[in-house]
Design an enzyme around this catalytic site. Structure first.
Site, PDB file in Angstrom:
ATOM      1  N   SER A  42      51.882   4.207   0.712  1.00 38.56           N
ATOM      2  CA  SER A  42      53.328   4.358   0.594  1.00 38.56           C
ATOM      3  C   SER A  42      54.054   3.407   1.563  1.00 38.56           C
ATOM      4  CB  SER A  42      53.706   5.825   0.823  1.00 38.56           C
ATOM      5  OG  SER A  42      54.981   6.115   0.314  1.00 38.56           O
ATOM      6  N   ASP A  80      69.390   4.831   7.431  1.00 39.59           N
ATOM      7  CA  ASP A  80      68.909   4.025   6.321  1.00 39.59           C
ATOM      8  C   ASP A  80      69.191   4.715   4.990  1.00 39.59           C
ATOM      9  OD1 ASP A  80      66.985   1.569   5.672  1.00 39.59           O
ATOM     10  OD2 ASP A  80      66.395   3.249   4.401  1.00 39.59           O
ATOM     11  N   HIS A 135      51.015  11.172  -5.784  1.00 43.45           N
ATOM     12  CA  HIS A 135      51.302  10.147  -4.778  1.00 43.45           C
ATOM     13  C   HIS A 135      50.363  10.231  -3.579  1.00 43.45           C
ATOM     14  CE1 HIS A 135      53.568   7.188  -2.610  1.00 43.45           C
ATOM     15  NE2 HIS A 135      53.980   8.048  -1.688  1.00 43.45           N
TER      16      HIS A 135
END
Length: 275
Positions: free
Chosen positions: A92, A191, A253
């Site tokens: 990731s 962010d 994932h």
């Protein structure tokens, strides 16, 4: 970034392999895989589990940058084994960092392994905003114990809850316990607020001016994960022309926690080529 990143070593002899975790993770998330690769006597492989900047016990940054992350990891690898090369594994966020590192510092990467991520812009950190909000909402000044923190933390998914709370640390000061987050939540929140301009979710355009990484690349994806799509193959091979893709059926994932035996076997085959 001048301070060394925090690392954990598993194994003492054999080919060198370094692991990079994902967002909100820590190097020790790879501990099960590393122990299996190192073997019972620690002589099958030398594994280095790295806390990325803004995570775990590594220093924080003022502004997110994949290039800065990659430079920090490269400096850590060079310091750990001067003049040596590494198999580099990243999942990731760590996978993007590993890809950027291979493009910027190809001389220290023997073999690149990218786990369930593609070299592309994912749009925003919207999917993580809830986690950030939950963590920031925990009243650290009121926490009396880890059990108290677990009871107050609102995340309903037990696995996600345990994963996020691994970032919670306690310090004993002036006779009382003070709790803090090791992850740089304010940086992540800043962010995330950028929306589709998120640097963490994005992909650095600066690497487009670099030559492709010509070494071998194993690209592992979860069959049930949305992070890697068929159309990502052309982009991947643009940067990594020797990329070989393997899809693990039934895995999402978190491929390395859902199918650890398959990941260990795949990495053993990679390391066997480096001997």
């Amino acid at each position: 970034m001048t301070k060394r990143l925090h690392t954990l070593t598993v194994g003492t002899v054999g080919p060198r392999i370094a692991f990079l975790h994902g967002l909100f993770g820590q190097g020790r998330n790879w501990n099960q895989i590393a122990k299996a690769l190192a073997g019972q006597d620690g002589s099958a492989a030398q594994c280095l589990l790295i806390d990325l900047p803004d995570h775990g016990r590594s220093p924080w940054t003022a502004e997110f940058s994949f290039a800065a992350y990659a430079d920090a990891v490269a400096a850590t690898l060079r310091a750990a084994a001067p003049g040596e090369t590494w198999t580099l594994v990243g999942h990731s966020l760590g996978g993007k960092t590993a890809m950027v590192l291979a493009l910027l510092h190809p001389d220290i990467v023997d073999h690149l392994v990218v786990v369930d991520i593609a070299p592309k812009d994912y749009g925003s950190l919207e999917r993580f905003q809830g986690y950030i909000d939950e963590m920031r909402a925990l009243p650290l000044e009121e926490i009396e114990s880890r059990a108290d923190a677990e009871a107050r933390f609102e995340e309903p998914n037990p696995g996600v809850k345990a994963f996020l709370l691994q970032n919670l640390r306690s310090d004993r000061s002036h006779g009382r316990t003070q709790w803090r987050w090791q992850a740089n939540l304010e940086l992540f929140a800043t962010d995330a607020a950028l929306g589709h301009d998120s640097r963490i979710a994005g992909w650095p355009k600066s690497v487009d001016d670099l030559p492709p990484y010509e070494g071998p690349v194993l690209w592992i994806s979860g069959g049930d994960s949305p992070y890697v799509q068929p159309e990502d193959g052309d982009t991947m091979r643009r940067y990594f022309p020797l990329a070989r893709q393997v899809t693990i059926k039934g895995a999402g994932h978190w491929v390395h926690t859902e199918a650890p035996e398959i990941i260990v076997e795949a990495l053993r085959r990679v390391l066997a080529r480096e001997r």
